[in-house]
Design a protein around this motif. Structure first.
Motif, PDB file in Angstrom:
ATOM      1  N   ARG A  17       0.837  -1.229   0.108  1.00 52.83           N
ATOM      2  CA  ARG A  17      -0.095   0.072   0.103  1.00 52.83           C
ATOM      3  C   ARG A  17       0.790   1.233  -0.027  1.00 52.83           C
ATOM      4  O   ARG A  17       0.482   2.103  -0.730  1.00 52.83           O
ATOM      5  N   ILE A  18       1.957   1.254   0.793  1.00 55.18           N
ATOM      6  CA  ILE A  18       2.990   2.307   0.806  1.00 55.18           C
ATOM      7  C   ILE A  18       4.245   1.711   0.150  1.00 55.18           C
ATOM      8  O   ILE A  18       4.973   1.099   0.886  1.00 55.18           O
ATOM      9  N   LEU A  19       4.406   2.151  -1.030  1.00 52.79           N
ATOM     10  CA  LEU A  19       5.447   1.454  -1.893  1.00 52.79           C
ATOM     11  C   LEU A  19       6.794   1.632  -1.322  1.00 52.79           C
ATOM     12  O   LEU A  19       6.910   2.863  -0.892  1.00 52.79           O
ATOM     13  N   TRP A  20       7.715   0.714  -1.613  1.00 54.37           N
ATOM     14  CA  TRP A  20       8.996   1.218  -1.165  1.00 54.37           C
ATOM     15  C   TRP A  20       9.653   2.084  -2.563  1.00 54.37           C
ATOM     16  O   TRP A  20       9.479   1.601  -3.748  1.00 54.37           O
ATOM     17  N   ASN A  21      10.380   3.074  -2.108  1.00 56.05           N
ATOM     18  CA  ASN A  21      10.881   3.857  -3.183  1.00 56.05           C
ATOM     19  C   ASN A  21      10.061   4.439  -4.025  1.00 56.05           C
ATOM     20  O   ASN A  21       9.758   4.779  -5.100  1.00 56.05           O
ATOM     21  N   ARG A  22       8.600   4.474  -3.308  1.00 54.28           N
ATOM     22  CA  ARG A  22       7.374   4.837  -4.252  1.00 54.28           C
ATOM     23  C   ARG A  22       7.099   4.124  -5.420  1.00 54.28           C
ATOM     24  O   ARG A  22       6.152   4.282  -6.207  1.00 54.28           O
ATOM     25  N   VAL A  23       7.717   3.129  -5.660  1.00 55.85           N
ATOM     26  CA  VAL A  23       7.396   2.159  -6.912  1.00 55.85           C
ATOM     27  C   VAL A  23       7.204   0.718  -6.855  1.00 55.85           C
ATOM     28  O   VAL A  23       6.579   0.156  -7.779  1.00 55.85           O
ATOM     29  N   SER A  24       7.636   0.547  -5.708  1.00 54.18           N
ATOM     30  CA  SER A  24       7.565  -1.240  -5.876  1.00 54.18           C
ATOM     31  C   SER A  24       7.785  -2.138  -4.555  1.00 54.18           C
ATOM     32  O   SER A  24       7.481  -1.474  -3.562  1.00 54.18           O
ATOM     33  N   SER A  25       7.601  -3.221  -4.414  1.00 56.10           N
ATOM     34  CA  SER A  25       7.699  -4.113  -3.204  1.00 56.10           C
ATOM     35  C   SER A  25       8.310  -5.248  -3.587  1.00 56.10           C
ATOM     36  O   SER A  25       8.553  -5.547  -4.767  1.00 56.10           O
ATOM     37  N   LYS A  26       8.576  -5.762  -2.481  1.00 55.66           N
ATOM     38  CA  LYS A  26       9.172  -7.206  -2.657  1.00 55.66           C
ATOM     39  C   LYS A  26       8.538  -8.149  -3.504  1.00 55.66           C
ATOM     40  O   LYS A  26       9.092  -8.643  -4.592  1.00 55.66           O
ATOM     41  N   THR A  27       7.206  -8.475  -3.047  1.00 59.13           N
ATOM     42  CA  THR A  27       6.646  -9.330  -4.028  1.00 59.13           C
ATOM     43  C   THR A  27       6.177  -8.769  -5.542  1.00 59.13           C
ATOM     44  O   THR A  27       5.980  -9.630  -6.612  1.00 59.13           O
ATOM     45  N   ARG A  28       6.191  -7.623  -5.582  1.00 56.42           N
ATOM     46  CA  ARG A  28       6.016  -6.870  -7.121  1.00 56.42           C
ATOM     47  C   ARG A  28       7.046  -7.232  -7.695  1.00 56.42           C
ATOM     48  O   ARG A  28       7.158  -7.410  -9.090  1.00 56.42           O
ATOM     49  N   ALA A  29       8.490  -7.125  -7.237  1.00 58.03           N
ATOM     50  CA  ALA A  29       9.722  -7.567  -7.883  1.00 58.03           C
ATOM     51  C   ALA A  29       9.787  -9.166  -8.016  1.00 58.03           C
ATOM     52  O   ALA A  29      11.109  -9.332  -8.496  1.00 58.03           O
ATOM     53  N   GLY A  30       8.988  -9.831  -7.462  1.00 57.41           N
ATOM     54  CA  GLY A  30       9.154 -11.371  -7.851  1.00 57.41           C
ATOM     55  C   GLY A  30       9.943 -11.780  -6.610  1.00 57.41           C
ATOM     56  O   GLY A  30      10.543 -13.082  -6.719  1.00 57.41           O
ATOM     57  N   MET A  31      10.148 -11.069  -5.353  1.00 58.41           N
ATOM     58  CA  MET A  31      10.570 -11.933  -4.203  1.00 58.41           C
ATOM     59  C   MET A  31       9.626 -12.016  -3.100  1.00 58.41           C
ATOM     60  O   MET A  31       8.820 -11.221  -2.840  1.00 58.41           O
ATOM     61  N   PRO A  32       9.848 -13.187  -2.427  1.00 57.34           N
ATOM     62  CA  PRO A  32       8.891 -13.542  -1.468  1.00 57.34           C
ATOM     63  C   PRO A  32       8.913 -12.607  -0.170  1.00 57.34           C
ATOM     64  O   PRO A  32       9.981 -11.984   0.184  1.00 57.34           O
ATOM     65  N   CYS A  33       7.661 -12.286   0.636  1.00 58.46           N
ATOM     66  CA  CYS A  33       7.677 -11.381   1.615  1.00 58.46           C
ATOM     67  C   CYS A  33       8.451 -12.474   2.714  1.00 58.46           C
ATOM     68  O   CYS A  33       7.875 -13.687   2.853  1.00 58.46           O
ATOM     69  N   MET A  34       9.558 -12.153   3.691  1.00 55.26           N
ATOM     70  CA  MET A  34      10.019 -13.024   4.703  1.00 55.26           C
ATOM     71  C   MET A  34       8.941 -12.750   5.938  1.00 55.26           C
ATOM     72  O   MET A  34       9.743 -13.278   6.927  1.00 55.26           O
ATOM     73  N   GLY A  35       8.362 -11.823   5.986  1.00 64.02           N
ATOM     74  CA  GLY A  35       7.341 -11.825   7.160  1.00 64.02           C
ATOM     75  C   GLY A  35       8.152 -10.808   8.268  1.00 64.02           C
ATOM     76  O   GLY A  35       7.960 -11.195   9.445  1.00 64.02           O
ATOM     77  N   CYS A  36       8.959 -10.128   7.613  1.00 67.06           N
ATOM     78  CA  CYS A  36       9.826  -9.091   8.655  1.00 67.06           C
ATOM     79  C   CYS A  36       9.214  -8.178   9.727  1.00 67.06           C
ATOM     80  O   CYS A  36       9.931  -7.652  10.552  1.00 67.06           O
ATOM     81  N   THR A  37       7.688  -7.948   9.438  1.00 65.45           N
ATOM     82  CA  THR A  37       7.363  -7.089  10.725  1.00 65.45           C
ATOM     83  C   THR A  37       6.515  -8.093  11.614  1.00 65.45           C
ATOM     84  O   THR A  37       5.774  -7.382  12.622  1.00 65.45           O
ATOM     85  N   GLU A  38       6.654  -9.385  11.727  1.00 66.11           N
ATOM     86  CA  GLU A  38       6.049  -9.997  12.817  1.00 66.11           C
ATOM     87  C   GLU A  38       7.291 -10.513  13.660  1.00 66.11           C
ATOM     88  O   GLU A  38       8.352 -10.541  13.451  1.00 66.11           O
ATOM     89  N   PRO A  39       6.772 -10.936  15.124  1.00 66.03           N
ATOM     90  CA  PRO A  39       7.885 -11.028  16.091  1.00 66.03           C
ATOM     91  C   PRO A  39       8.449 -12.199  15.882  1.00 66.03           C
ATOM     92  O   PRO A  39      10.098 -12.322  16.422  1.00 66.03           O
ATOM     93  N   GLU A  40       8.085 -13.104  15.048  1.00 66.31           N
ATOM     94  CA  GLU A  40       9.040 -14.503  14.813  1.00 66.31           C
ATOM     95  C   GLU A  40      10.320 -14.338  13.884  1.00 66.31           C
ATOM     96  O   GLU A  40      10.962 -15.192  13.649  1.00 66.31           O
ATOM     97  N   PHE A  41      10.218 -13.090  13.274  1.00 68.26           N
ATOM     98  CA  PHE A  41      11.214 -12.876  12.087  1.00 68.26           C
ATOM     99  C   PHE A  41      12.488 -13.037  12.870  1.00 68.26           C
ATOM    100  O   PHE A  41      12.744 -12.226  13.824  1.00 68.26           O
ATOM    101  N   PRO A  42      13.659 -13.641  12.222  1.00 70.68           N
ATOM    102  CA  PRO A  42      13.381 -14.424  10.973  1.00 70.68           C
ATOM    103  C   PRO A  42      12.884 -16.106  11.491  1.00 70.68           C
ATOM    104  O   PRO A  42      13.185 -16.606  12.295  1.00 70.68           O
ATOM    105  N   PHE A  43      12.084 -16.480  10.638  1.00 67.53           N
ATOM    106  CA  PHE A  43      11.529 -17.719  11.016  1.00 67.53           C
ATOM    107  C   PHE A  43      12.225 -18.671  10.759  1.00 67.53           C
ATOM    108  O   PHE A  43      12.950 -18.717   9.958  1.00 67.53           O
ATOM    109  N   PHE A  44      11.650 -19.662  11.752  1.00 68.63           N
ATOM    110  CA  PHE A  44      12.429 -21.275  11.871  1.00 68.63           C
ATOM    111  C   PHE A  44      13.744 -21.062  12.119  1.00 68.63           C
ATOM    112  O   PHE A  44      14.666 -21.772  11.745  1.00 68.63           O
ATOM    113  N   ASP A  45      14.164 -19.920  12.797  1.00 71.69           N
ATOM    114  CA  ASP A  45      15.580 -19.440  13.114  1.00 71.69           C
ATOM    115  C   ASP A  45      16.586 -19.960  11.885  1.00 71.69           C
ATOM    116  O   ASP A  45      17.692 -20.431  12.193  1.00 71.69           O
ATOM    117  N   LEU A  46      15.992 -19.391  10.762  1.00 68.93           N
ATOM    118  CA  LEU A  46      16.944 -19.491   9.535  1.00 68.93           C
ATOM    119  C   LEU A  46      17.374 -20.915   9.319  1.00 68.93           C
ATOM    120  O   LEU A  46      18.422 -21.109   8.707  1.00 68.93           O
TER     121      LEU A  46
END
Lengths: 320, 119
Positions: A242-271
């Protein structure tokens, strides 16, 4: 005029880099348009040595009013709870954090490390890192679950790795201009205005999610990244689409998965090997389903959605 | 001169024709009694990774060995709500009747199945 002090604990400075790239409003706008006086910041502060210590002590004593204390990075407690691994201005940083938090009207934690420990607190957490008021999902953290700043609010958490620049500056403006009371916080003390919706909200791949067409490689323009590449967009609370990065894009728009970095468990599964960028499954079904969806419903929906998928949903429809 | 759009279309039709021929070939291999590794199922990530690593060692055009390693059947595995068929698998492209798992990339039928099924 609101006095703001920004310190860094166990951090990579990523949130500082993010903050300095803010556009709406920019870091300069905070000073020129919104009356924020930056007392000191690791990348902007002029004071060194004794002068800095003096400034910090004046903030603690109240000689200089500390309106907003911003902390980036973890509170480092190692070794053995002393905090000596992260000394700053003549003493463990954690001691400054405690006293400055008690002196400030508002305390704002920026980034995953300051909010819930982030990557430094990943097991086995050798630096004994904690977030200001959480350690992963556990409420408490370094300041304790009962902590409230002078204004009566708990730590305001703005997570992310890094946090989006505008999340930082917009919240700072709200606090500095006396609108902190309007900030509704969720159970993890994140402002709901940013963290109520999902990363998936506004994702350009939602039609592929709906018709269950999977992306199988990074950067692929066709397909949803949730099914195979470990995207956490449907389970993660953030406004990245909704609030794009650099006003133009996001990870998913660029074809990269969201890693859930705004959630407390990040990084998930202890990497653990094989858990990053790979959807974890049990008997072919994702271990974690979009929030609120149960396994039976998911399987039924998938069958129906695939059967209904139009041909265009299976092709790359983005023409360059 | 071939207009790009027409050229593109021709290529696409050609690809689907190739898919149909190959699908018939794969079907006859399985009908002919080709023994594939149906069990154990790839229930956990370690098993999935193991099968994928075996598939990566196979030449891209060696479809017979791909069928064997992936454990293909001409029928859905399991029954009722637990039935696993290509039709509901994430890698299945419905309109092309094709498996897009990078390690497989081959034409299949909706009611086939393999151990790498995921939803």
């Amino acid at each position: 005029m609101a006095n703001l002090l920004w310190l860094q604990g166990g951090a990579c400075s990523g949130n500082t880099m993010s903050f300095l790239n803010a556009e709406e409003p920019s870091a300069c706008d905070l000073v020129t348009d919104f009356g924020i006086n930056v007392l000191w910041h690791p990348s902007l502060g002029m004071e060194l040595g004794d002068n800095l210590q003096q400034l910090l002590r004046k903030c603690i004593s109240g000689e200089i009013k500390l309106d907003i204390f911003v902390f980036e990075g973890t509170v480092v407690n190692a070794p053995n709870g002393t905090g000596e691994w992260n000394r700053f201005a003549g003493r463990p940083m954690r001691d400054w954090v405690r006293e400055l938090s008690d002196a400030a009207d508002f305390v704002v934690a920026i980034g995953d490390c300051a909010t819930w420990g982030g990557i430094p607190a990943t097991a086995p957490n050798p630096s004994e890192s904690q977030g200001l008021q959480f350690l992963k999902r556990g409420h408490g953290g370094y300041l304790g679950a009962e902590f409230k700043s002078k204004a009566g609010l708990p730590v305001i958490n703005i997570p992310g790795c890094p946090a989006h620049p505008d999340w930082v500056t917009q919240i700072l403006v709200a606090v500095a201009t006396g609108r902190a009371g309007d900030l509704a916080l969720d159970e993890f003390q994140r402002p709901k205005t940013f963290f109520q919706s999902f990363t998936q909200t506004g994702c350009t791949r939602n039609m592929h999610f709906a018709y269950k067409v999977s992306a199988t490689e990074f950067g692929q323009r066709k397909g949803c990244l949730f099914y195979d590449l470990g995207c956490r967009g449907p389970m993660t609370h953030s406004p990245c689409n909704r609030i794009l990065w650099n006003r133009v894009s996001s990870k998913t728009r660029a074809g990269m998965p969201c890693m859930g970095c705004t959630e407390p468990e990040f990084p998930f599964f202890d990497l653990a090997p094989g858990t990053v960028f790979k959807t974890q499954t049990v008997m072919g079904v994702p271990k974690e389903l979009p929030e609120g969806v149960d396994k039976t419903g998911y399987i039924k929906l998938t069958g129906a959605a695939k059967a209904a998928a139009p041909a265009w949903a299976e092709q790359d429809i983005f023409v360059v | 001169m071939v207009v790009p759009v027409v050229e593109n279309l021709t290529r696409r039709v050609g690809r689907f024709m190739h898919d149909d021929d190959l699908r018939v070939e794969l079907q006859s291999l399985l009908k002919g009694g080709l023994e594939t590794k149906i069990e154990p199922r790839a229930w956990d990530q370690a098993k999935v990774d193991f099968i994928l690593s075996r598939l990566r060692e196979i030449d891209a055009g060696d479809y017979e060995n791909k069928l064997v390693e992936a454990g293909f059947t001409l029928y859905p595995w399991g029954e009722g709500d637990d039935a696993q068929s290509c039709e509901t698998c994430m890698y299945y492209v419905v309109h092309r009747r094709f498996c897009e798992l990078p390690e497989l990339m081959m034409p299949v039928e909706a009611d086939w199945s393999c151990t790498l099924w995921r939803i």
